[in-house]
Design a protein around this motif. Structure first.
Motif, PDB file in Angstrom:
ATOM      1  N   PHE A 156       1.234  -0.892   0.120  1.00  0.00           N
ATOM      2  CA  PHE A 156      -0.416  -0.433   0.013  1.00  0.00           C
ATOM      3  C   PHE A 156       0.616   1.267  -0.175  1.00  0.00           C
ATOM      4  O   PHE A 156       2.009   0.793   0.554  1.00  0.00           O
ATOM      5  N   ILE A 157       0.325   2.957  -0.464  1.00  0.00           N
ATOM      6  CA  ILE A 157       0.959   3.578  -0.777  1.00  0.00           C
ATOM      7  C   ILE A 157      -0.294   4.448   0.010  1.00  0.00           C
ATOM      8  O   ILE A 157      -1.146   4.479   0.046  1.00  0.00           O
ATOM      9  N   ASP A 158       0.604   5.748   1.367  1.00  0.00           N
ATOM     10  CA  ASP A 158      -0.196   6.012   2.418  1.00  0.00           C
ATOM     11  C   ASP A 158      -0.281   7.683   1.318  1.00  0.00           C
ATOM     12  O   ASP A 158       0.972   8.617   0.415  1.00  0.00           O
ATOM     13  N   LEU A 159      -1.367   7.544   0.708  1.00  0.00           N
ATOM     14  CA  LEU A 159      -1.572   8.545  -0.085  1.00  0.00           C
ATOM     15  C   LEU A 159      -1.828  10.124   1.347  1.00  0.00           C
ATOM     16  O   LEU A 159      -2.293  11.021   0.244  1.00  0.00           O
ATOM     17  N   ARG A 160      -2.036   9.482   1.618  1.00  0.00           N
ATOM     18  CA  ARG A 160      -2.848  11.703   2.799  1.00  0.00           C
ATOM     19  C   ARG A 160      -2.070  12.970   2.784  1.00  0.00           C
ATOM     20  O   ARG A 160      -2.148  13.517   1.950  1.00  0.00           O
ATOM     21  N   HIS A 161      -0.405  12.748   1.886  1.00  0.00           N
ATOM     22  CA  HIS A 161      -0.003  13.851   1.897  1.00  0.00           C
ATOM     23  C   HIS A 161      -0.111  14.370   0.204  1.00  0.00           C
ATOM     24  O   HIS A 161      -0.376  15.179   0.287  1.00  0.00           O
ATOM     25  N   ILE A 162       0.222  13.097  -0.293  1.00  0.00           N
ATOM     26  CA  ILE A 162      -0.594  13.524  -2.416  1.00  0.00           C
ATOM     27  C   ILE A 162      -1.806  14.145  -2.232  1.00  0.00           C
ATOM     28  O   ILE A 162      -2.366  15.083  -3.201  1.00  0.00           O
ATOM     29  N   LEU A 163      -2.943  13.530  -1.136  1.00  0.00           N
ATOM     30  CA  LEU A 163      -4.384  13.656  -1.601  1.00  0.00           C
ATOM     31  C   LEU A 163      -4.612  15.272  -0.095  1.00  0.00           C
ATOM     32  O   LEU A 163      -6.095  15.690  -0.322  1.00  0.00           O
ATOM     33  N   LYS A 164      -3.631  16.016   0.207  1.00  0.00           N
ATOM     34  CA  LYS A 164      -4.464  17.030   1.196  1.00  0.00           C
ATOM     35  C   LYS A 164      -4.521  18.069   0.569  1.00  0.00           C
ATOM     36  O   LYS A 164      -5.573  18.593   1.008  1.00  0.00           O
ATOM     37  N   ASP A 165      -4.652  17.816  -0.826  1.00  0.00           N
ATOM     38  CA  ASP A 165      -5.199  19.709  -1.609  1.00  0.00           C
ATOM     39  C   ASP A 165      -6.512  19.263  -1.956  1.00  0.00           C
ATOM     40  O   ASP A 165      -7.130  19.826  -2.432  1.00  0.00           O
ATOM     41  N   LYS A 166      -6.878  18.139  -1.353  1.00  0.00           N
ATOM     42  CA  LYS A 166      -8.633  17.199  -2.025  1.00  0.00           C
ATOM     43  C   LYS A 166      -9.567  17.334  -0.987  1.00  0.00           C
ATOM     44  O   LYS A 166     -11.199  16.707  -1.332  1.00  0.00           O
ATOM     45  N   GLY A 167      -8.834  17.786   0.055  1.00  0.00           N
ATOM     46  CA  GLY A 167     -10.457  18.209   1.534  1.00  0.00           C
ATOM     47  C   GLY A 167      -9.789  18.121   2.629  1.00  0.00           C
ATOM     48  O   GLY A 167      -9.732  16.474   2.134  1.00  0.00           O
ATOM     49  N   VAL A 168     -10.839  18.346   3.039  1.00  0.00           N
ATOM     50  CA  VAL A 168     -11.103  17.837   4.505  1.00  0.00           C
ATOM     51  C   VAL A 168     -11.571  15.922   4.315  1.00  0.00           C
ATOM     52  O   VAL A 168     -11.137  15.100   5.152  1.00  0.00           O
ATOM     53  N   GLU A 169     -13.015  15.972   3.320  1.00  0.00           N
ATOM     54  CA  GLU A 169     -13.403  14.490   3.507  1.00  0.00           C
ATOM     55  C   GLU A 169     -12.312  13.795   2.791  1.00  0.00           C
ATOM     56  O   GLU A 169     -13.389  12.749   3.726  1.00  0.00           O
ATOM     57  N   VAL A 170     -12.167  13.918   2.340  1.00  0.00           N
ATOM     58  CA  VAL A 170     -10.800  12.648   1.774  1.00  0.00           C
ATOM     59  C   VAL A 170     -10.158  12.098   2.699  1.00  0.00           C
ATOM     60  O   VAL A 170      -9.680  10.996   3.198  1.00  0.00           O
ATOM     61  N   ILE A 171      -9.752  13.415   3.650  1.00  0.00           N
ATOM     62  CA  ILE A 171      -8.404  12.847   4.805  1.00  0.00           C
ATOM     63  C   ILE A 171      -9.302  11.953   5.415  1.00  0.00           C
ATOM     64  O   ILE A 171      -8.870  11.066   6.178  1.00  0.00           O
ATOM     65  N   GLN A 172     -10.597  12.367   5.973  1.00  0.00           N
ATOM     66  CA  GLN A 172     -11.118  11.879   7.140  1.00  0.00           C
ATOM     67  C   GLN A 172     -11.285  10.728   6.623  1.00  0.00           C
ATOM     68  O   GLN A 172     -11.574   9.753   7.396  1.00  0.00           O
ATOM     69  N   GLN A 173     -11.983   9.954   4.947  1.00  0.00           N
ATOM     70  CA  GLN A 173     -12.564   8.702   4.520  1.00  0.00           C
ATOM     71  C   GLN A 173     -11.186   8.006   4.966  1.00  0.00           C
ATOM     72  O   GLN A 173     -11.150   7.048   5.494  1.00  0.00           O
ATOM     73  N   ILE A 174      -9.960   8.617   4.398  1.00  0.00           N
ATOM     74  CA  ILE A 174      -8.749   7.781   4.621  1.00  0.00           C
ATOM     75  C   ILE A 174      -8.332   7.265   6.008  1.00  0.00           C
ATOM     76  O   ILE A 174      -8.255   5.981   6.415  1.00  0.00           O
ATOM     77  N   PHE A 175      -8.914   7.958   7.053  1.00  0.00           N
ATOM     78  CA  PHE A 175      -8.578   7.145   8.583  1.00  0.00           C
ATOM     79  C   PHE A 175     -10.282   6.374   8.629  1.00  0.00           C
ATOM     80  O   PHE A 175      -9.587   5.841   9.583  1.00  0.00           O
TER      81      PHE A 175
END
Length: 471
Positions: A156-175
């Motif tokens: 797996f690849i931790d995508l939090r850094h590369i997707l950080k500009d996609k909004g809070v909802e995306v980061i919340q979904q990852i968690f």
């Protein structure tokens, strides 16, 4: 597919001083040879078509080729070097390098698909989350991974850094997915599967450096056994339970990547008949899997995700696999001397001789989203979904054509009962189908107030104009 040769070679092809070999079915191959001496002169760079004269002109692939204007082949799953490696494999240092990179490409592709599947998770997901891991994003993430800017851990690849500009909802979904018990069970199986797959790839790559043919084949056999073991994990029906259409597509893409790696192992042992058979079956499987995903698509947000990606797989990945199969079939007709002579074209097989005359832009590589947005202005969800199904299985269109003809005659639109459907686009056929469906439904069920206020379907302005002449 279009083949691009250097200007000198193309000039000689135009005058007949050189010829392109063809398969038994008439498919041209990306090579130029001297018709007198039989010697091969150059292997071409491969591009997808800028124009087409086939029936796909009436569907999404025809529209895409005109919109994109042609560009380099950039498949989503298939390794990018696959269409020239069969021509350069014979005891060639650069041929082996290409195979090494192809296997590495598949390993990266698999990790990227797993990582984006992890963002999607199990169950329904919002359009915001899906857009964060759509076709354009996957191409960017894959490019970052290839340049080792993203680390792969446990597949797996931790995508939090590369997707950080996609909004809070995306980061919340990852968690959220990371702490979901259902996905954790799903994830652990993928971790195990990727570990086996990765070790199998490394074993096959190391086999390329073994000079003893018997020992090399033994190592490839062992690597292939491990690939089959990984395939059993990824292709297990229970692994797909609870996934939305987008998640299922990602899981299927992982299976196809392993299937392609298996094909490469047989290629390394020059078992061309087995390679051809597996590639033929894989093309059928991909179309069947994609059709299953498209039919299961239940929302516009899912179709926004699926349409560009499925179109990319149709226009690039399946084209690459088909031409790989054609080249493998052709290789079986060549003598060992001819195969060796092909391998000697290493110095001409790189990209450097094309870069001076061909310029690539990222806009060309991602024409599919633009095509989809254009179609959305002229159609609606169900019609668009069916147009994608037509592209996957053209024979489905016949039932729609028959229905439109019958309804056109019965409801006073005789001009729409076309006698020759070959020139009619998939978009028009699907839109007309739902036009008559909506009329039929309204004639049987009195509309409610909500239906009147918010109709389930309406025409695009362009289609209304097309129909006005029949009134």
């Amino acid at each position: 597919m279009d083949y691009v040769f250097t200007p000198t070679t193309q000039a000689r092809l135009n005058t007949g001083n050189l010829v392109q070999p063809a398969t038994t079915t008439g498919k041209l191959l990306p090579a130029a040879r001297d018709p007198v001496t039989g010697e091969f002169v150059e292997i071409a760079k491969i591009f997808y078509q800028s124009t087409t004269t086939t029936l796909c002109d009436r569907g999404v692939l025809g529209l895409l080729s005109h919109l994109g204007g042609g560009g380099p082949v950039q498949p989503l799953i298939a390794p990018v070097y696959v269409t020239v490696a069969p021509l350069q494999l014979a005891q060639s240092h650069q041929g082996f390098q290409k195979i090494y990179r192809m296997l590495n490409c598949l390993k990266i592709n698999l990790a990227v698909m797993q990582a984006t599947a992890a963002v999607i998770g199990i169950g329904a997901v919002s359009s915001t989350v899906l857009s964060a891991v759509n076709l354009e994003q996957v191409l960017k993430i894959r490019d970052e991974a290839k340049h080792q800017k993203l680390k792969i851990k446990d597949g797996f690849i931790d995508l939090r850094h590369i997707l950080k500009d996609k909004g809070v909802e995306v980061i919340q979904q990852i968690f959220k997915v990371a702490h979901d018990s259902n996905f954790q069970r799903h994830r652990q199986q993928l971790v195990n599967g990727y570990d086996i797959f990765s070790k199998a790839i490394k074993r096959c790559q190391s086999a390329l450096t073994v000079p003893d043919l018997k020992l090399r084949n033994s190592e490839i056999n062992n690597g292939r056994d491990m690939l089959f073991e990984a395939l059993k994990i990824y292709d297990r029906p229970g692994l797909l339970e609870g996934l939305c259409s987008a998640g299922k597509l990602r899981q299927m893409e992982c299976v196809w990547a392993i299937e392609l790696a298996l094909g490469i192992t047989f290629q390394l042992q020059r078992a061309y008949d087995l390679v051809s058979d597996r590639l033929l079956k894989l093309q059928s499987k991909i179309r069947h899997d994609l059709l299953t995903v498209v039919k299961g698509c239940q929302s516009e947000s899912e179709l926004d995700f699926l349409f560009p990606e499925v179109t990319r797989i149709l226009g690039h990945d399946l084209s690459v696999i088909e031409f790989w199969q054609n080249e493998v079939d052709w290789m079986q007709t060549l003598s060992p001397k001819e195969q060796h002579q092909l391998a000697s074209l290493d110095k001409l097989s790189g990209d450097h001789h094309i870069k001076s005359s061909i310029h690539t832009t990222f806009a060309v590589l991602t024409a599919e989203p633009s095509l989809y947005q254009s179609l959305k202005q002229k159609s609606h969800f169900l019609s668009l979904r069916d147009q994608l199904a037509f592209a996957l299985k053209p024979e489905l269109r016949g039932g729609y054509e028959f229905y439109v003809c019958q309804q056109a005659i019965a409801t006073g639109y005789p001009a729409l009962a076309v006698s020759n459907w070959q020139e009619i686009s998939d978009l028009t056929v699907a839109n007309l189908y739902y036009f008559f469906q909506s009329r039929e439904d309204l004639s049987e069920i009195y509309p409610t107030e909500d239906t009147i206020e918010t109709p389930a379907w309406h025409f695009a302005k362009s289609l209304e104009k097309e129909l006005n002449y029949c009134n």
